[in-house]
Design a protein around this motif. Sequence first.
Motif, PDB file in Angstrom:
ATOM      1  N   ASN A 190       0.858  -0.817   0.181  1.00 47.36           N
ATOM      2  CA  ASN A 190       0.405   0.179   0.025  1.00 47.36           C
ATOM      3  C   ASN A 190       0.875   1.651  -0.252  1.00 47.36           C
ATOM      4  O   ASN A 190       0.386   2.260  -0.442  1.00 47.36           O
ATOM      5  N   ALA A 191       2.217   0.903   1.148  1.00 49.94           N
ATOM      6  CA  ALA A 191       2.903   2.709   1.324  1.00 49.94           C
ATOM      7  C   ALA A 191       3.741   2.721  -0.565  1.00 49.94           C
ATOM      8  O   ALA A 191       3.591   4.088  -0.831  1.00 49.94           O
ATOM      9  N   VAL A 192       4.210   1.576  -1.561  1.00 49.06           N
ATOM     10  CA  VAL A 192       4.318   1.925  -2.765  1.00 49.06           C
ATOM     11  C   VAL A 192       2.995   2.108  -3.443  1.00 49.06           C
ATOM     12  O   VAL A 192       3.977   3.166  -4.337  1.00 49.06           O
ATOM     13  N   TYR A 193       1.844   2.104  -3.455  1.00 51.77           N
ATOM     14  CA  TYR A 193       0.910   2.156  -4.385  1.00 51.77           C
ATOM     15  C   TYR A 193       0.910   3.997  -3.911  1.00 51.77           C
ATOM     16  O   TYR A 193       0.695   4.318  -4.975  1.00 51.77           O
ATOM     17  N   VAL A 194       0.799   4.340  -2.536  1.00 48.70           N
ATOM     18  CA  VAL A 194       0.196   5.607  -2.393  1.00 48.70           C
ATOM     19  C   VAL A 194       1.827   6.331  -2.983  1.00 48.70           C
ATOM     20  O   VAL A 194       0.989   7.341  -3.648  1.00 48.70           O
ATOM     21  N   ARG A 195       2.982   6.145  -2.974  1.00 45.43           N
ATOM     22  CA  ARG A 195       3.829   7.090  -2.835  1.00 45.43           C
ATOM     23  C   ARG A 195       3.848   7.369  -5.204  1.00 45.43           C
ATOM     24  O   ARG A 195       4.300   7.864  -5.267  1.00 45.43           O
ATOM     25  N   LEU A 196       3.710   5.956  -5.523  1.00 47.92           N
ATOM     26  CA  LEU A 196       3.616   5.843  -7.062  1.00 47.92           C
ATOM     27  C   LEU A 196       2.698   7.024  -7.440  1.00 47.92           C
ATOM     28  O   LEU A 196       2.246   7.919  -8.377  1.00 47.92           O
ATOM     29  N   ASN A 197       1.206   7.292  -6.599  1.00 50.02           N
ATOM     30  CA  ASN A 197       0.224   7.968  -6.943  1.00 50.02           C
ATOM     31  C   ASN A 197       0.176   8.730  -6.884  1.00 50.02           C
ATOM     32  O   ASN A 197      -0.452   9.767  -7.653  1.00 50.02           O
ATOM     33  N   ARG A 198       1.482   9.387  -5.794  1.00 50.69           N
ATOM     34  CA  ARG A 198       1.668  10.863  -5.231  1.00 50.69           C
ATOM     35  C   ARG A 198       2.893  11.285  -6.704  1.00 50.69           C
ATOM     36  O   ARG A 198       2.773  12.040  -7.224  1.00 50.69           O
ATOM     37  N   ILE A 199       3.388  10.076  -6.774  1.00 56.09           N
ATOM     38  CA  ILE A 199       4.345  10.644  -7.797  1.00 56.09           C
ATOM     39  C   ILE A 199       3.667  10.504  -8.930  1.00 56.09           C
ATOM     40  O   ILE A 199       4.063  12.040 -10.012  1.00 56.09           O
ATOM     41  N   ARG A 200       2.661  10.056 -10.172  1.00 52.93           N
ATOM     42  CA  ARG A 200       2.484  10.512 -11.406  1.00 52.93           C
ATOM     43  C   ARG A 200       1.771  11.787 -10.394  1.00 52.93           C
ATOM     44  O   ARG A 200       1.782  12.461 -11.839  1.00 52.93           O
ATOM     45  N   ASN A 201       0.725  12.107  -9.851  1.00 48.30           N
ATOM     46  CA  ASN A 201       0.149  13.490  -9.629  1.00 48.30           C
ATOM     47  C   ASN A 201       0.961  14.414 -10.524  1.00 48.30           C
ATOM     48  O   ASN A 201       0.862  15.421 -10.508  1.00 48.30           O
ATOM     49  N   GLY A 202       1.880  14.232  -9.537  1.00 48.87           N
ATOM     50  CA  GLY A 202       2.934  15.486  -9.076  1.00 48.87           C
ATOM     51  C   GLY A 202       3.734  15.207 -11.069  1.00 48.87           C
ATOM     52  O   GLY A 202       4.013  16.724 -10.988  1.00 48.87           O
ATOM     53  N   LEU A 203       4.060  14.369 -11.279  1.00 50.29           N
ATOM     54  CA  LEU A 203       4.503  14.738 -13.133  1.00 50.29           C
ATOM     55  C   LEU A 203       3.502  15.405 -13.423  1.00 50.29           C
ATOM     56  O   LEU A 203       3.984  16.302 -14.448  1.00 50.29           O
ATOM     57  N   LYS A 204       2.375  14.858 -12.893  1.00 54.63           N
ATOM     58  CA  LYS A 204       1.226  15.618 -14.718  1.00 54.63           C
ATOM     59  C   LYS A 204       0.961  16.771 -14.148  1.00 54.63           C
ATOM     60  O   LYS A 204       1.319  17.919 -15.091  1.00 54.63           O
ATOM     61  N   GLU A 205       1.527  17.325 -12.962  1.00 53.47           N
ATOM     62  CA  GLU A 205       0.982  19.149 -12.672  1.00 53.47           C
ATOM     63  C   GLU A 205       2.443  19.075 -12.850  1.00 53.47           C
ATOM     64  O   GLU A 205       2.112  20.323 -14.034  1.00 53.47           O
TER      65      GLU A 205
END
Length: 79
Positions: A53-68
């Motif tokens: 779950n921690a890996v999923y959360v990080r990937l999600n944050r990184i993807r959102n940051g990359l998108k922004e």
Amino acid sequence: GDVEQMIDARELGREMDRFLASKSKENRYIFLRRYWFGDSVTEIAKELHMQENAVYVRLNRIRNGLKEYLVKEGYQYEA
């Protein structure tokens, strides 16, 4: 044409490099293992002794940051 697409892809690659350079070493590693090497979240979590779950959360944050970041740099983003 094809040349323009190649140039666009290269430029996008450079922007992604710049974005990832601003992330922690561990987050860069997680992102590249998942999206460059195609490793599963299970494999990454096991290797880093993290909860999946921690890996999923990080990937999600990184993807959102990359998108922004890419939108701010003028890239059109389509989900």
